[in-house]
Design an enzyme around this catalytic site. Structure first.
Site, PDB file in Angstrom:
ATOM      1  N   GLU A 307       0.825  -1.213   0.000  1.00  0.00           N
ATOM      2  CA  GLU A 307       0.000   0.000   0.000  1.00  0.00           C
ATOM      3  C   GLU A 307       0.861   1.266   0.000  1.00  0.00           C
ATOM      4  OE1 GLU A 307      -2.766  -0.674   3.294  1.00  0.00           O
ATOM      5  OE2 GLU A 307      -4.104  -1.692   1.890  1.00  0.00           O
ATOM      6  N   ASP A 381      -8.169  -9.149   4.082  1.00  0.00           N
ATOM      7  CA  ASP A 381      -7.988  -8.038   5.009  1.00  0.00           C
ATOM      8  C   ASP A 381      -9.074  -7.956   6.090  1.00  0.00           C
ATOM      9  OD1 ASP A 381      -6.969  -5.778   6.151  1.00  0.00           O
ATOM     10  OD2 ASP A 381      -7.634  -4.396   4.593  1.00  0.00           O
ATOM     11  N   GLU A 409     -12.618  -2.363  11.899  1.00  0.00           N
ATOM     12  CA  GLU A 409     -12.627  -1.594  10.651  1.00  0.00           C
ATOM     13  C   GLU A 409     -13.720  -2.052   9.691  1.00  0.00           C
ATOM     14  OE1 GLU A 409      -8.858  -1.961   8.676  1.00  0.00           O
ATOM     15  OE2 GLU A 409      -9.551  -0.963   6.854  1.00  0.00           O
TER      16      GLU A 409
HETATM   17  C1  GCV Z   1      -2.465   0.407   8.358  1.00  0.00           C
HETATM   18  C2  GCV Z   1      -6.026  -2.173   5.507  1.00  0.00           C
HETATM   19  C3  GCV Z   1      -6.427  -0.921   6.198  1.00  0.00           C
HETATM   20  C4  GCV Z   1      -5.274   0.076   6.263  1.00  0.00           C
HETATM   21  C5  GCV Z   1      -4.112  -0.620   6.960  1.00  0.00           C
HETATM   22  C6  GCV Z   1      -3.750  -1.865   6.170  1.00  0.00           C
HETATM   23  C7  GCV Z   1      -2.632  -2.655   6.817  1.00  0.00           C
HETATM   24  O1  GCV Z   1      -5.795  -1.942   4.158  1.00  0.00           O
HETATM   25  O2  GCV Z   1      -7.534  -0.354   5.544  1.00  0.00           O
HETATM   26  O3  GCV Z   1      -5.698   1.203   6.969  1.00  0.00           O
HETATM   27  O4  GCV Z   1      -3.010   0.234   7.070  1.00  0.00           O
HETATM   28  O5  GCV Z   1      -4.876  -2.704   6.097  1.00  0.00           O
HETATM   29  O6  GCV Z   1      -2.955  -3.602   7.496  1.00  0.00           O
HETATM   30  O7  GCV Z   1      -1.493  -2.308   6.641  1.00  0.00           O
END
Ligand code: GCV
Length: 717
Positions: A307, A381, A409
């Protein structure tokens, strides 16, 4: 006024002078309200005095917690004595710290280095309870267990409790930024007040450490995995060191996230290439510096090439090259690296669910001895339901640690009541079959299956600055359950819920049973009203709040809900069998065969693994389309039932906590209905099937749901 009356007067003053704060959730499960000894007579005879112990800060903390807990639970200050004077003494310590323990039949070899025994014994002719460990922190864990026995109204005679953790690293990952914004946080700001540290140490930091120790958590990653190199500068190391000082007596070590490009950003180097000698020297010096601030620093957690985060692949190196460079710097100090396997690339067209396995399995055996690879529970995720990640069982030469998400989340933030232990348990109990039947994920991560030298479990924390810590009272249970399962990955989610309810709310059977039942069904309710039958990632763009299954125009394919559900006129679901992405082949042969065949795939994962016709006949006799609608209805109805259950409890809970839970359940019902209606409206636009008889039409048009925007939804990345 004698001592006891003075104490009662103080208690009365506290409870009557500030009723508004009396039950605000701050006390968590360490809520030592006086027990009714008419109903729980064991307390009167079992706990009459506390034998003092001298030694480390940790032992002092253990003794202090016992004094505080017992006094609260008994309703009077407990006498503290040098040696038992009557039956009902409680002793604590290690054989080294306390001569009284030396000759007792403790069989401490059962406790390992961090565990404990709690035994009923005779000391100097008096019946007593001894809480002992081989280490001071073991004694502290035992002290909390003993208090739990009282809090949950257990017998206090004939005790022979032995407990030792099954994993070594039991860690909370805080996704907390230095500006106090918490990524995916729904409970206020970061608990760490970076600006006022190190000068001001909030009392809350001590209570955080107490709460962690009470459930066996022994590590805290203070900073977000989307890391900021500033956290490695001297000013911030001083702040982290101050927190480490508060946590130390409680056995909680501090860890930091390492931004891979820090040698460039902080060190002024031209590269962060892990094979470059100057880069390696920079990290070595940085790590040595960290240990000067924090002598017991735990190590680094790293998100790299994921990411948009920098990483070794920026220099054509692999994850092992990156992890091993940091590991080399940490090794002389006994520090470790937790290297995350949460990777997926914008350039690859490979099914996102396959990518972590593709990148990491070829590296098995290539990581240094002090590296663990941290794997999210599922291949994508933290969805309400995913199959277990195929990495578990596939890297026998690399310690894999579990990463669960405690903050919700994808499960309704802090407002939806979703007890996550059944989700954790489902994953831990899943059978990888890599070494025959019974090769559970729990046995992978506790090292039993592959003989890992390092073992661990991490949970992405749900803790913030809110008075009740977690944003909602019931979300405290997820923090509690995480710790208990990290200690014992085979523990039962139901038993953990029962402990938590008794400790946090009430021992009244008329409360405990219905509330535990409500908790146990709550995660499945979320699955049903958000992503039933193996659907995933249908949440709103960016913030992940509310339904948005129609989104299909975001720049990266795998950011779109449409990428995951693949619904069209013929059917719905992601084909991951041999005719599709063949992600099923990443599992061991027997599991792969089950998942590859839609007839053998469990229905609760059907659409994860297969694209199937809307008219497919399900085991219920309904078509898939009808079943989907049925599941959505079922989810909403389950929340309505949760509300009814809670409403019957009004007299059994303090008004403050009762009211907030009731209000949140009302929000949850509205949002469950919104999820149900929006998803049905959207999927019906593709399936073109009529609603099954009796199913209520969505309250609004599809366009209405699509028009809703939430620019200020909390917790954004
Ligand atoms: C910290 C998901 C979440 C992100 C998070 C990522 C990760 O994509 O939406 O906010 O980033 O996981 O675990 O690194």
């Amino acid at each position: 006024m004698n001592h006891r009356l003075l104490w009662l007067a103080c208690l009365a003053a506290v409870s009557f002078s500030c009723p508004a704060t009396a039950e605000d959730g701050y006390d968590l499960w360490l809520r030592y309200r006086a027990a009714d000894t008419r109903e729980y007579s064991a307390l009167t005879s079992g706990v009459r005095e506390l034998v003092t112990v001298s030694g480390s800060e940790t032992l002092k903390v253990a003794q202090g917690e016992l004094a505080r807990g017992i006094s609260g639970l008994v309703g009077a200050p407990v006498a503290q004595v040098a040696a038992p004077t009557q039956s009902g003494a409680v002793l604590l310590g290690t054989p080294r710290s306390s001569p009284l323990l030396a000759g007792l039949p403790l069989a401490l070899d059962r406790a390992g280095s961090e565990g404990y025994v709690i035994r009923s014994v005779i000391v100097n002719g008096h019946a007593a309870t001894v809480i002992a460990g081989n280490s001071d922190v073991g004694v502290l864990y035992g002290a909390f267990h003993f208090l739990r026995l009282i809090q949950t109204r257990q017998a206090l005679t004939g005790l022979d409790v032995v407990s030792r953790p099954r994993t070594q690293l039991r860690i909370l990952d805080h996704w907390d930024n230095l500006d106090r914004h918490v990524e995916r946080g729904y409970s206020g700001q970061s608990i760490w007040d970076w600006h006022r540290l190190p000068g001001w140490l909030e009392p809350r930091y001590t209570d955080y450490a107490r709460a962690c120790a009470s459930i066996g958590v022994n590590g805290s990653v203070l900073t977000n995995v989307n890391a900021n190199a500033t956290s490695l500068t001297p000013a911030y190391l001083e702040k982290a060191a101050a927190l480490a000082g508060v946590f130390r007596p409680y056995g909680v070590r501090v860890y930091l996230t390492a931004r891979f490009s820090a040698p460039i950003e902080l060190g002024g180097l031209k590269t962060a290439d892990p094979l470059d000698p100057a880069v390696r020297a920079w990290w070595k010096a940085k790590v040595d510096e960290i240990y000067r601030y924090i002598p017991d620093f735990g190590g680094f957690l790293v998100k790299a090439n994921s990411e948009g985060q920098p990483g070794p692949q920026d220099y054509k190196r692999n994850h092992a090259d990156g992890a091993n460079m940091l590991a080399e710097a940490l090794a002389p100090h006994d520090g470790i690296v937790m290297w995350r396997a949460f990777v997926y690339s914008s350039e690859k067209t490979e099914d996102r669910a396959r990518q972590a396995y593709s990148e990491f399995v070829p590296l098995d055996g290539k990581f240094a001895d002090n590296v663990l690879v941290q794997v999210k529970n599922g291949p994508i995720d933290f969805q309400p339901r995913e199959p277990f990640s195929p990495l578990f069982g596939a890297m026998p030469k690399t310690p894999l640690m579990m990463e669960f998400q405690i903050t919700k989340e994808y499960l309704g933030f802090a407002t939806h009541l979703a007890y996550l232990a059944p989700l954790y348990e489902e994953v831990l109990d899943a059978d990888t079959m890599v070494a025959g039947k019974g090769s559970t994920v729990a046995k992978v991560i506790d090292g039993a299956l592959h003989g890992y030298k390092l073992t661990g479990m991490a949970g992405v924390a749900n803790i913030g600055s809110d008075r009740n810590w977690s944003g909602s009272h019931f979300d405290q249970a997820n923090w509690f359950a995480f710790g208990r399962l990290a200690w014992d990955p085979d523990a039962s989610s139901q038993a953990i819920a029962e402990d938590w309810v008794r400790m946090t709310f009430s021992n009244d059977p008329a409360f405990v049973k219905p509330v535990v039942d409500m908790m146990m069904g709550s995660r499945e309710a979320v699955v049903d009203y958000m992503t039933p039958l193996g659907l995933a990632h249908l949440m709103g763009t960016g913030h992940h709040y509310g339904p948005a299954p129609w989104v299909g125009d975001l720049s990266r394919p795998e950011w779109n809900p449409a990428y995951y559900h693949r619904a069209d006129a013929s059917g719905i679901g992601f084909e991951r069998g041999p005719g599709g992405s063949n992600a099923t082949a990443q599992y061991s042969p027997k599991v792969a065969a089950r998942y590859a065949d839609p007839k053998k795939t469990p229905e609760n994962l059907l659409l994860w693994f297969h694209h199937v016709s809307w008219d497919r006949r399900m085991t219920s006799g309904r078509t898939l389309w009808e079943e989907l609608v049925h599941r959505y209805d079922h989810g909403v109805e389950a929340v309505r039932q949760m509300r009814r259950t809670w409403d019957t409890q009004s007299g059994r809970v303090d008004p403050e906590r009762f009211a907030q839970v009731a209000a949140f359940l009302a929000i949850q019902e509205q949002e469950a209905k919104w999820w149900r209606d929006a998803c049905i409206a959207y999927f019906q636009s593709l399936s073109k099937r009529p609603l099954p008889p009796g199913a209520e039409p969505p309250a609004h048009s599809l366009e209405y749901y699509q028009s809703l925007k939430f620019p200020y939804a909390p917790g954004r990345g």
